[in-house]
Design an enzyme around this catalytic site. Structure first.
Site, PDB file in Angstrom:
ATOM      1  N   ASP A   1       5.616  20.644  -9.422  1.00 31.48           N
ATOM      2  CA  ASP A   1       4.602  20.436  -8.395  1.00 31.48           C
ATOM      3  C   ASP A   1       4.897  19.017  -8.037  1.00 31.48           C
ATOM      4  O   ASP A   1       5.317  18.096  -8.597  1.00 31.48           O
ATOM      5  CB  ASP A   1       3.173  20.702  -9.080  1.00 31.48           C
ATOM      6  CG  ASP A   1       2.155  20.323  -7.934  1.00 31.48           C
ATOM      7  OD1 ASP A   1       2.228  20.676  -6.895  1.00 31.48           O
ATOM      8  OD2 ASP A   1       1.361  19.473  -8.388  1.00 31.48           O
TER       9      ASP A   1
ATOM     10  N   ASP B   1       2.156  16.764  -5.402  1.00 30.26           N
ATOM     11  CA  ASP B   1       0.637  15.991  -5.197  1.00 30.26           C
ATOM     12  C   ASP B   1      -0.045  16.169  -6.610  1.00 30.26           C
ATOM     13  O   ASP B   1      -0.212  17.405  -6.970  1.00 30.26           O
ATOM     14  CB  ASP B   1      -0.013  16.680  -4.162  1.00 30.26           C
ATOM     15  CG  ASP B   1       0.593  16.015  -2.584  1.00 30.26           C
ATOM     16  OD1 ASP B   1       1.627  15.391  -2.609  1.00 30.26           O
ATOM     17  OD2 ASP B   1      -0.243  16.295  -1.600  1.00 30.26           O
TER      18      ASP B   1
END
Ligand SMILES: O=C(O)COP(=O)(O)O
Ligand SMILES: [Mg+2]
Length: 220
Positions: free
Chosen positions: A13, A15
């Site tokens: 991932d 953010d």
């Protein structure tokens, strides 16, 4: 902590996992709010709105400030203009991210960035932090028809590398990552320091939970 064996592909991932992006999201959101004479938002609120892509972030922000007049699409275009400008102003990598990504690449893992952030911002962001070459594949939030928590991005990565679901792991900070991993049949590793709607990510029962990014080198 015991090593996870037989992994070939790591899906990351962005953010809240690699980048603490809220400072730039705040600058862009508040520049947008200024254009429409709407009130500013603070980091603590914005942290609870990240994770379902930028259109959702803008929608949540407009709802929070009680907007009645500005259209979502108008606001989103305005936000995107400001986000492109502020993209690398105040955000930073979390501790040990760059060196850990490099160490994992050196160990021979395939790597995919699986983010809900729109694709148009990813090349500049990755190159600013000098980590573009850490990813063999980049899949943005609008690259495919559906994004996390749907497994489509993860499934795409598995097919791209011809890797079985038992040979891949999803690394992320929010329930969208853990659910996308679980929905695709992958093991998941959760980071505790990111954004998860203000809730502990442990509620999603990830297979492993770590507090620091470089703890990945113990697991993988
Ligand atoms: O919601 C976003 O825009 C990005 O979120 P993600 O990188 O954590 O998937
Ligand atoms: Mg995240």
């Amino acid at each position: 902590m015991t090593k996870i064996e037989n992994i070939k592909l790591i899906c990351f991932d962005l953010d809240g996992t690699l980048v603490d992006s809220v400072p730039d999201l705040r600058l862009a959101l508040n520049a947008m709010m200024d254009e429409f004479a709407l009130p500013h938002c603070q980091d603590e609120q914005i942290k609870t709105w990240v994770g379902n892509g930028l259109p959702k972030l803008v929608e949540r922000a407009l709802l929070y400030v009680g907007n009645q007049q500005v259209e979502q699409q108008t606001a989103l275009s305005c936000f995107e203009k400001h986000y492109q400008h502020f993209l690398n102003s105040a955000s930073g990598l979390y501790p040990k991210v760059a060196e850990t990504l490099r160490a994992l690449k050196n160990k021979g893992y395939q790597t995919a960035l699986v983010t809900n952030k729109a694709e148009q911002f990813l090349p500049d962001l990755l190159s600013h932090f000098n980590i573009s070459d850490c990813f063999d594949l980049v899949i943005g939030g609008d690259t495919l028809a559906r994004n996390k928590p749907d497994p489509m991005q993860v499934d795409f990565a598995l097919a791209h590398f011809n890797v079985a679901k038992t040979e891949a792991v999803m690394v992320g900070d929010s329930k969208n990552d853990i659910l996308a991993g679980q929905n695709a049949g992958l093991l998941s590793i959760a980071l505790t320091y990111g954004y998860n709607y203000g809730e502990p990510v442990s509620l999603l029962n990830p297979d492993h939970i770590i507090d620091q990014f470089n703890e990945l080198l113990v697991l993988l």
